[in-house]
Structure formats: C-alpha cells, structure tokens
Motif scaffolding. Structure first.
Motif, PDB file in Angstrom:
ATOM      1  N   ILE A  74     -44.392   4.986  -9.398  1.00  0.00           N
ATOM      2  CA  ILE A  74     -45.012   6.023 -10.216  1.00  0.00           C
ATOM      3  C   ILE A  74     -46.256   6.523  -9.504  1.00  0.00           C
ATOM      4  O   ILE A  74     -47.124   5.742  -9.120  1.00  0.00           O
ATOM      5  CB  ILE A  74     -45.398   5.480 -11.612  1.00  0.00           C
ATOM      6  N   LEU A 107     -47.441   1.325  -8.566  1.00  0.00           N
ATOM      7  CA  LEU A 107     -48.275   2.414  -9.071  1.00  0.00           C
ATOM      8  C   LEU A 107     -49.152   2.982  -7.970  1.00  0.00           C
ATOM      9  O   LEU A 107     -49.984   2.287  -7.386  1.00  0.00           O
ATOM     10  CB  LEU A 107     -49.165   1.919 -10.215  1.00  0.00           C
ATOM     11  N   ALA A 133     -46.132  11.387 -12.485  1.00  0.00           N
ATOM     12  CA  ALA A 133     -46.235  11.213 -13.936  1.00  0.00           C
ATOM     13  C   ALA A 133     -47.656  11.497 -14.393  1.00  0.00           C
ATOM     14  O   ALA A 133     -48.504  11.927 -13.609  1.00  0.00           O
ATOM     15  CB  ALA A 133     -45.817   9.792 -14.321  1.00  0.00           C
ATOM     16  N   THR A 134     -47.895  11.258 -15.667  1.00  0.00           N
ATOM     17  CA  THR A 134     -49.195  11.440 -16.329  1.00  0.00           C
ATOM     18  C   THR A 134     -49.674  12.884 -16.267  1.00  0.00           C
ATOM     19  O   THR A 134     -50.812  13.172 -15.920  1.00  0.00           O
ATOM     20  CB  THR A 134     -50.279  10.491 -15.775  1.00  0.00           C
ATOM     21  N   MET A 191     -49.345   8.514 -10.321  1.00  0.00           N
ATOM     22  CA  MET A 191     -50.130   9.046 -11.434  1.00  0.00           C
ATOM     23  C   MET A 191     -51.356   9.795 -10.907  1.00  0.00           C
ATOM     24  O   MET A 191     -51.813   9.554  -9.791  1.00  0.00           O
ATOM     25  CB  MET A 191     -50.580   7.928 -12.365  1.00  0.00           C
ATOM     26  N   VAL A 251     -51.520   2.759 -17.721  1.00  0.00           N
ATOM     27  CA  VAL A 251     -50.360   3.323 -17.030  1.00  0.00           C
ATOM     28  C   VAL A 251     -49.656   2.225 -16.230  1.00  0.00           C
ATOM     29  O   VAL A 251     -48.421   2.165 -16.185  1.00  0.00           O
ATOM     30  CB  VAL A 251     -50.776   4.497 -16.127  1.00  0.00           C
ATOM     31  N   CYS A 294     -45.674   0.733 -16.490  1.00  0.00           N
ATOM     32  CA  CYS A 294     -44.730   0.609 -15.371  1.00  0.00           C
ATOM     33  C   CYS A 294     -43.856  -0.638 -15.493  1.00  0.00           C
ATOM     34  O   CYS A 294     -43.001  -0.873 -14.626  1.00  0.00           O
ATOM     35  CB  CYS A 294     -45.488   0.563 -14.039  1.00  0.00           C
ATOM     36  N   THR A 346     -44.688   8.066 -18.182  1.00  0.00           N
ATOM     37  CA  THR A 346     -44.483   6.955 -17.246  1.00  0.00           C
ATOM     38  C   THR A 346     -43.305   6.089 -17.659  1.00  0.00           C
ATOM     39  O   THR A 346     -42.439   5.769 -16.831  1.00  0.00           O
ATOM     40  CB  THR A 346     -45.765   6.108 -17.166  1.00  0.00           C
TER      41      THR A 346
END
Length: 333
Positions: free
Chosen positions: A164, A202, A136-137, A166, A188, A192, A153
């Motif tokens: 996730i 994360l 993501a991101t 990132m 971020v 989540c 996200t």
C-alpha cells in the motif's frame, strides 16, 4: 501485541514519552538541521562518475528488478492494467534473460485485474514474483476522512494488494500537527493487516515537493518511520518537483541513521521524473554509498516509474548486440 501497539512502544522509547504533538515536536525539531549546500554537493558528486563496461549489464538489470511499473491515470481501464502486467511479466520479448520488475502499481479498484492477470507470477519480487502495489488514502491529495482512508486501504488489501502506497496529510504536517500524521500512519498500517495475520507492506508518500524545505523532509521521514512505515517514498508523481537526488540522499541518510539506532532496515522509493537509465544509475550510487549495496533489492529500494523501463530495455539491447552508444554512466564500485 499488535503491530500498532509495538509501533507505539518503539516510538515511546525513541521519543521518551507518548507520541503527542509536544513530544513529537521536541524530537523532530531537535534533529540536526540539514546542510543544504553539503547535501546538494554530495549528491551532485555521486552523479558524475563513469562506469566500467563490466558493471553496465549488472546496473541495468538491477534497475529493472527495482521498478514499480506504474499507471495512475483517471482513464485507466482493466485492459490497460492487463497490458501493464503483460509488460511486467515479459519486459523484453526478444530477450528472455530480462529480469521481471518488482511490482505493478495501480489504483485500488484496479487491483483485482492486476492480481488476475499476474496469475502464478503474483508473488514476492525478492523470490522471482511480481507484487501488486496499490495507492490508497485518497491518493494523491490525501484529502478525505480517516474512515475513507482506512476503507480505501482495507479494500485494496482484501483484493490482493501486497503493498500500500499511502499519502500523508501534508496540511497537518505543515501546520505542526505531527500527532495526527503519526496516528494516521499507525492506523493505515493496521488496516494493512490480512485475514491470516500478515501485513501488506506500507510505503509512506511524503510528497516532498510540497514540504518546502530539507528540514521538513527530514522530519517527515523520521515521523513516517516512527509511525511504522516500511518504506518512505518521495512523491506521488503528480506534484513537481518529484524525486530528486538531494532529497533521496537525505531520505537514505535518515534510513541509515534509523538502522544504526535500531537494527531495522527501512526501504526508500524515489518516484516521479526518473526516465532514463543514466538518471536511475545515479540513484543506485546513492544507495550503495549511503546505506550499502544490501539495500539494492526489491524489499528495500524501488523506483516508481512509468517510462523508465523502456529506456533501460533499449540500453540492454544495445549492450547485448554490441551496438551500445548510450550516455556516460556513473560507477558502482
């Protein structure tokens, strides 16, 4: 107290002040410099050991259990993701004793197909399931607005992503804007959050191949942990060099030092370029020798790989059938 509030409080206690640029710079640039020669010599030494025959099967099975089976191509389709999931759930059709991989890692828009294909197997890899990880991101560049990164996200988490991955803003980091990188990771992490109040894990990708120096990699690792990352990850796999033994050793040393300071265990994920069992076992040694074998479980260590599994399965087959003629491995005592 929300997760972001707790993270900020922990960071303030560690830093001795608000996590602004001045405070973060003072802390990060006050860390001991990395002895590059010593780091490279130690990682090389750990990669030259031989392995006992009785340890080979355990090592190969452990690698399988720690793999994030990955497809991150522009041409990915729902069918390709379903095939990836089928491989994750049944890595070796000829050997039902083969462990499941830890996770499948896909782009966010492919998460629903992965979740659907996993069905009842979708779950915690520490308890026999297979997780869904989503990059993501604005992976892999990270070049987008904060609003887009957060939406990216949230959409993946809402679709069922358990993890996730990132990417940090390397431009901001390299220009010394540590507070911006810190704030983005914190936000971020908050994105989540699931509806039930739990959080997807994360993983913070440093893209170490773009950070230029070991000192920068050490600072970025500390920054990611201070900001609430559950894992620190070497690479997107899209930039060379990706994972290397010295860089992973350095990140493990940061995780070790954080654990000694706080009692909190942070995960590490080398990703990109790890293609053979021989290479993967060297990473197992780094973990065992640096943070201990307790880290050799899915919630604390992963391999990001697309082709590694095939070689591990080949070595398992050779070992099982008595026709093993693979390379010399390294020892995990």
């Amino acid at each position: 107290m929300t997760t972001s509030e707790l993270t900020r409080r922990t960071a303030e206690d560690m830093l001795g002040g608000e996590p602004d640029n001045a405070t973060l710079r003072r802390f990060l640039h006050g860390l001991p410099g990395v002895d590059a020669v010593g780091l490279e010599q130690r990682s090389a030494a750990l990669g030259t050991r031989s392995i006992k025959t009785t340890s080979k099967a355990w090592a190969l099975d452990t690698i399988v259990r720690l793999i994030d089976l990955t497809t991150l191509e522009g041409a990915d389709t729902p069918g390709k993701v379903r095939s990836l999931v089928a491989k994750a759930m049944n890595p070796d059709a000829a050997d039902p004793t083969t462990p499941l991989v830890a996770a499948v890692c896909v782009y966010g828009d492919m998460v629903p197909y992965a979740v659907e294909a996993l069905g009842a197997r979708h779950g915690d890899p520490d308890h026999g399931g297979v997780s869904v990880a989503a990059v993501a991101t604005a992976f892999p560049s990270g070049r987008s607005s904060m609003a887009i990164k957060l939406a990216d996200t949230r959409e993946a988490v809402a679709a069922g992503a358990d993890e996730i991955d990132m990417v940090i803003d390397r431009g901001a980091f390299l220009s010394g804007n540590y507070a911006l990188v810190f704030e983005q990771i914190v936000r971020v992490k908050e994105a989540c959050r699931r509806e039930d109040g739990s959080y997807a894990s994360l993983k913070v990708i440093l893209e170490t191949g773009e950070l230029n120096t070991y000192d920068n990699i050490k600072r970025a690792s500390w920054l990611a942990i201070l900001a609430g990352g559950d894992f620190i990850k070497t690479s997107t796999g899209k930039v060379a060099p990706a994972a290397t033994l010295p860089v992973t050793l350095l990140m493990l040393e940061v995780v070790r030092d954080w654990y000694r300071l706080t009692g909190e265990k942070i995960g590490v994920k080398p990703a990109g370029g790890i293609r053979t069992s021989k290479d993967a076992i060297k990473y197992l040694v780094l973990v065992a020798e640096t943070v201990g074998e307790d880290w050799l479980q899915p919630h604390l260590f992963r391999f990001g790989a697309s082709s590694l599994l095939n070689d591990v399965l080949l070595q398992r087959q050779k070992l099982r059938t008595g026709h093993y003629s693979g390379p010399d491995y390294v020892t995990i005592d």
